[in-house]
Design a protein around this motif. Structure first.
Motif, PDB file in Angstrom:
ATOM      1  N   LYS A  21       1.474  -0.899 -24.009  1.00 43.91           N
ATOM      2  CA  LYS A  21       1.226   0.225 -23.091  1.00 43.91           C
ATOM      3  C   LYS A  21       0.937   1.546 -23.793  1.00 43.91           C
ATOM      4  CE  LYS A  21       6.171   1.137 -22.524  1.00 43.91           C
ATOM      5  NZ  LYS A  21       7.275   1.297 -21.557  1.00 43.91           N
ATOM      6  N   GLN A  22       1.539   1.777 -24.965  1.00 38.99           N
ATOM      7  CA  GLN A  22       1.338   3.080 -25.626  1.00 38.99           C
ATOM      8  C   GLN A  22      -0.085   3.245 -26.160  1.00 38.99           C
ATOM      9  OE1 GLN A  22       3.545   0.778 -26.357  1.00 38.99           O
ATOM     10  NE2 GLN A  22       3.920   0.497 -28.542  1.00 38.99           N
ATOM     11  N   TYR A  23      -0.828   2.127 -26.214  1.00 36.43           N
ATOM     12  CA  TYR A  23      -2.215   2.176 -26.699  1.00 36.43           C
ATOM     13  C   TYR A  23      -3.238   2.025 -25.574  1.00 36.43           C
ATOM     14  CZ  TYR A  23       0.192   1.626 -31.107  1.00 36.43           C
ATOM     15  OH  TYR A  23       1.037   1.812 -32.155  1.00 36.43           O
ATOM     16  N   VAL A  24      -2.758   1.870 -24.333  1.00 42.24           N
ATOM     17  CA  VAL A  24      -3.674   1.791 -23.182  1.00 42.24           C
ATOM     18  C   VAL A  24      -4.433   3.107 -23.084  1.00 42.24           C
ATOM     19  CG1 VAL A  24      -3.666   1.779 -20.634  1.00 42.24           C
ATOM     20  CG2 VAL A  24      -2.312   0.107 -21.911  1.00 42.24           C
ATOM     21  N   ARG A  25      -5.705   3.051 -22.735  1.00 39.73           N
ATOM     22  CA  ARG A  25      -6.524   4.264 -22.671  1.00 39.73           C
ATOM     23  C   ARG A  25      -6.324   4.981 -21.348  1.00 39.73           C
ATOM     24  NH1 ARG A  25      -9.447   4.113 -27.268  1.00 39.73           N
ATOM     25  NH2 ARG A  25     -10.782   5.918 -26.892  1.00 39.73           N
ATOM     26  N   LEU A  26      -6.165   6.277 -21.472  1.00 39.10           N
ATOM     27  CA  LEU A  26      -5.938   7.153 -20.334  1.00 39.10           C
ATOM     28  C   LEU A  26      -6.849   8.353 -20.552  1.00 39.10           C
ATOM     29  CD1 LEU A  26      -4.037   7.915 -17.928  1.00 39.10           C
ATOM     30  CD2 LEU A  26      -2.442   8.786 -19.616  1.00 39.10           C
ATOM     31  N   ALA A  27      -7.749   8.615 -19.603  1.00 34.84           N
ATOM     32  CA  ALA A  27      -8.721   9.710 -19.763  1.00 34.84           C
ATOM     33  C   ALA A  27      -9.385   9.642 -21.146  1.00 34.84           C
ATOM     34  CB  ALA A  27      -8.061  11.064 -19.546  1.00 34.84           C
ATOM     35  N   GLY A  28      -9.792   8.456 -21.551  1.00 32.61           N
ATOM     36  CA  GLY A  28     -10.609   8.311 -22.752  1.00 32.61           C
ATOM     37  C   GLY A  28      -9.877   8.202 -24.063  1.00 32.61           C
ATOM     38  N   GLN A  29      -8.548   8.299 -24.047  1.00 30.93           N
ATOM     39  CA  GLN A  29      -7.836   8.161 -25.323  1.00 30.93           C
ATOM     40  C   GLN A  29      -6.492   7.473 -25.134  1.00 30.93           C
ATOM     41  OE1 GLN A  29      -7.782  12.308 -26.607  1.00 30.93           O
ATOM     42  NE2 GLN A  29      -5.646  12.472 -26.001  1.00 30.93           N
ATOM     43  N   PRO A  30      -5.946   6.885 -26.215  1.00 29.15           N
ATOM     44  CA  PRO A  30      -4.694   6.147 -26.062  1.00 29.15           C
ATOM     45  C   PRO A  30      -3.564   7.038 -25.529  1.00 29.15           C
ATOM     46  CG  PRO A  30      -5.648   5.797 -28.246  1.00 29.15           C
ATOM     47  CD  PRO A  30      -6.445   6.867 -27.593  1.00 29.15           C
ATOM     48  N   HIS A  54      -2.138  11.371 -26.319  1.00 31.75           N
ATOM     49  CA  HIS A  54      -1.811  12.485 -25.422  1.00 31.75           C
ATOM     50  C   HIS A  54      -0.431  13.041 -25.776  1.00 31.75           C
ATOM     51  CE1 HIS A  54      -5.147  12.021 -22.519  1.00 31.75           C
ATOM     52  NE2 HIS A  54      -4.996  10.713 -22.648  1.00 31.75           N
ATOM     53  N   ALA A  55       0.519  12.117 -25.999  1.00 24.90           N
ATOM     54  CA  ALA A  55       1.886  12.544 -26.313  1.00 24.90           C
ATOM     55  C   ALA A  55       1.912  13.319 -27.634  1.00 24.90           C
ATOM     56  CB  ALA A  55       2.806  11.325 -26.394  1.00 24.90           C
ATOM     57  N   ALA A  56       1.194  12.835 -28.633  1.00 21.26           N
ATOM     58  CA  ALA A  56       1.165  13.507 -29.939  1.00 21.26           C
ATOM     59  C   ALA A  56       0.553  14.905 -29.816  1.00 21.26           C
ATOM     60  CB  ALA A  56       0.365  12.674 -30.941  1.00 21.26           C
ATOM     61  N   GLN A  57      -0.539  15.004 -29.072  1.00 17.47           N
ATOM     62  CA  GLN A  57      -1.194  16.312 -28.922  1.00 17.47           C
ATOM     63  C   GLN A  57      -0.300  17.307 -28.189  1.00 17.47           C
ATOM     64  OE1 GLN A  57      -4.824  14.822 -27.124  1.00 17.47           O
ATOM     65  NE2 GLN A  57      -6.005  15.331 -28.965  1.00 17.47           N
ATOM     66  N   ALA A  58       0.507  16.808 -27.251  1.00 17.01           N
ATOM     67  CA  ALA A  58       1.403  17.706 -26.521  1.00 17.01           C
ATOM     68  C   ALA A  58       2.521  18.234 -27.425  1.00 17.01           C
ATOM     69  CB  ALA A  58       1.994  16.979 -25.316  1.00 17.01           C
ATOM     70  N   LEU A  59       2.972  17.418 -28.374  1.00 14.95           N
ATOM     71  CA  LEU A  59       4.096  17.826 -29.230  1.00 14.95           C
ATOM     72  C   LEU A  59       3.664  18.673 -30.426  1.00 14.95           C
ATOM     73  CD1 LEU A  59       6.182  14.527 -29.549  1.00 14.95           C
ATOM     74  CD2 LEU A  59       6.773  16.548 -28.205  1.00 14.95           C
ATOM     75  N   LEU A  60       2.501  18.383 -30.971  1.00 15.64           N
ATOM     76  CA  LEU A  60       2.102  18.997 -32.248  1.00 15.64           C
ATOM     77  C   LEU A  60       2.207  20.528 -32.297  1.00 15.64           C
ATOM     78  CD1 LEU A  60      -0.752  16.634 -33.501  1.00 15.64           C
ATOM     79  CD2 LEU A  60       1.341  17.264 -34.741  1.00 15.64           C
ATOM     80  N   PRO A  61       1.825  21.259 -31.232  1.00 14.79           N
ATOM     81  CA  PRO A  61       1.924  22.723 -31.323  1.00 14.79           C
ATOM     82  C   PRO A  61       3.360  23.236 -31.504  1.00 14.79           C
ATOM     83  CG  PRO A  61       0.618  22.069 -29.405  1.00 14.79           C
ATOM     84  CD  PRO A  61       1.238  20.820 -29.956  1.00 14.79           C
ATOM     85  N   VAL A  68      13.115  13.591 -30.235  1.00 16.76           N
ATOM     86  CA  VAL A  68      12.732  12.183 -30.165  1.00 16.76           C
ATOM     87  C   VAL A  68      11.968  11.986 -28.860  1.00 16.76           C
ATOM     88  CG1 VAL A  68      13.524   9.798 -30.137  1.00 16.76           C
ATOM     89  CG2 VAL A  68      14.789  11.517 -31.458  1.00 16.76           C
ATOM     90  N   HIS A  69      10.725  11.504 -28.984  1.00 20.13           N
ATOM     91  CA  HIS A  69       9.881  11.384 -27.787  1.00 20.13           C
ATOM     92  C   HIS A  69       9.313   9.974 -27.640  1.00 20.13           C
ATOM     93  CE1 HIS A  69       7.586  12.898 -24.432  1.00 20.13           C
ATOM     94  NE2 HIS A  69       6.444  12.519 -24.969  1.00 20.13           N
ATOM     95  N   ASP A  70       9.268   9.506 -26.386  1.00 18.91           N
ATOM     96  CA  ASP A  70       8.659   8.215 -26.083  1.00 18.91           C
ATOM     97  C   ASP A  70       7.140   8.322 -26.192  1.00 18.91           C
ATOM     98  OD1 ASP A  70      11.153   7.127 -25.328  1.00 18.91           O
ATOM     99  OD2 ASP A  70      10.915   7.828 -23.258  1.00 18.91           O
ATOM    100  N   GLY A  71       6.548   7.449 -27.000  1.00 18.72           N
ATOM    101  CA  GLY A  71       5.092   7.425 -27.102  1.00 18.72           C
ATOM    102  C   GLY A  71       4.422   7.052 -25.793  1.00 18.72           C
ATOM    103  N   ALA A  72       5.183   6.454 -24.887  1.00 20.61           N
ATOM    104  CA  ALA A  72       4.644   6.044 -23.597  1.00 20.61           C
ATOM    105  C   ALA A  72       4.806   7.139 -22.539  1.00 20.61           C
ATOM    106  CB  ALA A  72       5.339   4.764 -23.138  1.00 20.61           C
TER     107      ALA A  72
END
Ligand code: CTP
Ligand code: MG
Length: 241
Positions: free
Chosen positions: A37-46, A50-57, A115-119
């Motif tokens: 599930k963590q690699y399922v595509r959502l709006a064009g990307q795994p 999305h989770a990584a981009q939200a945390l990185l800042p 600690v964040h769920d990749g899903a």
């Protein structure tokens, strides 16, 4: 331990562990999907991207945990540490991420770890900030939302009781902790079965703050969750703050 008490300074170094070592068995059973599930595509990307981009800042470093080939591909081009392999249970995967952070040169070692769920792809800046700010006062903090529905206990297909929803919350991620304390508790843990990170602190008697989560910060668990996430993250993407 010194890491469990007192105030942290506001210039804390924050790291995040992003979990992707699960098999997603409940999702696979309901969707028939071969892709975890963590690699399922959502709006064009795994989902995990999305989770990584939200945390990185919000973090000085991000440690992904999961099967390196698929994980590296999903996170390609993002600035993260090299993925490390996870374990049989979620707690074992968290431990693997913690040990990788503990092995960093001293000046890169974090003061606090999320600690964040990749899903869980739709986490907002507000939720991350709520968790991080509570850590100036508490050794641990988790985002949560109040239980809205009346709760029923079932036995043999019929109701055997009603559970009061007073004081009941649903826990989300990212969950945040003082790094040294959390690492010690993981290393001392006698079992590997905690499905949530705060449990280790609770059992050791540390206070864990509940901060405001977000009803939309859902974890992809069953097939239906993907429909809801597509409504949130899909083509008509609304900016989130
Ligand atoms: N996770 C992990 N290592 C494990 C188990 C879970 O890194 N051994 C991660 C999952 O990849 C997921 C997060 O922890 O991002 C939350 O767990 P959960 O939703 O339970 O995912 P799975 O265990 O993969 O799914 P299921 O329980 O349905 O099999
Ligand atoms: Mg699981």
């Amino acid at each position: 331990t010194p890491s469990g008490k007192g105030r942290m300074s506001p210039d804390m170094r924050v790291a995040a562990i992003l979990l992707a070592a699960g098999t997603g068995s409940r999702y696979a059973a309901t969707s028939g999907s071969e892709t975890p599930k963590q690699y399922v595509r959502l709006a064009g990307q795994p989902v995990i991207r999305h989770a990584a981009q939200a945390l990185l800042p919000h973090v000085a470093c991000l440690q992904p945990v999961g099967h390196p080939p698929s994980l590296s591909e999903a996170l390609q081009g993002l600035t993260t540490l090299s993925p490390v392999a996870g374990g049989e249970t979620r707690q074992a995967s968290v431990r693997a991420g913690l040990e990788a952070l503990a092995a960093l040169p001293e000046e890169q070692r974090p003061d606090i770890v999320l600690v964040h769920d990749g899903a869980r792809p739709y986490v907002t800046a507000k939720v991350v900030r709520n968790v991080v700010s509570a850590l100036t006062e508490h050794p641990g903090a988790i985002p949560a939302v109040p239980v809205a529905d009346t709760l029923k206990r079932e036995e043999g297909g019929v109701i055997s009781g009603t559970v009061s929803r007073d004081h009941l919350f649903r826990a989300q991620t990212p969950q945040g902790f003082r790094f040294g304390l959390f690492l010690d508790l993981h290393r001392e843990a006698s079992s590997l079965t905690a499905t949530d990170d705060a449990k280790l602190l609770e059992d050791a008697g540390f206070s864990v703050a509940l901060v405001q989560g977000d009803e939309d910060n859902i974890k992809l668990t069953y097939e239906d969750d993907l429909v809801r996430l597509e409504r949130l993250i899909g083509p008509t993407l609304l900016p989130r703050v």
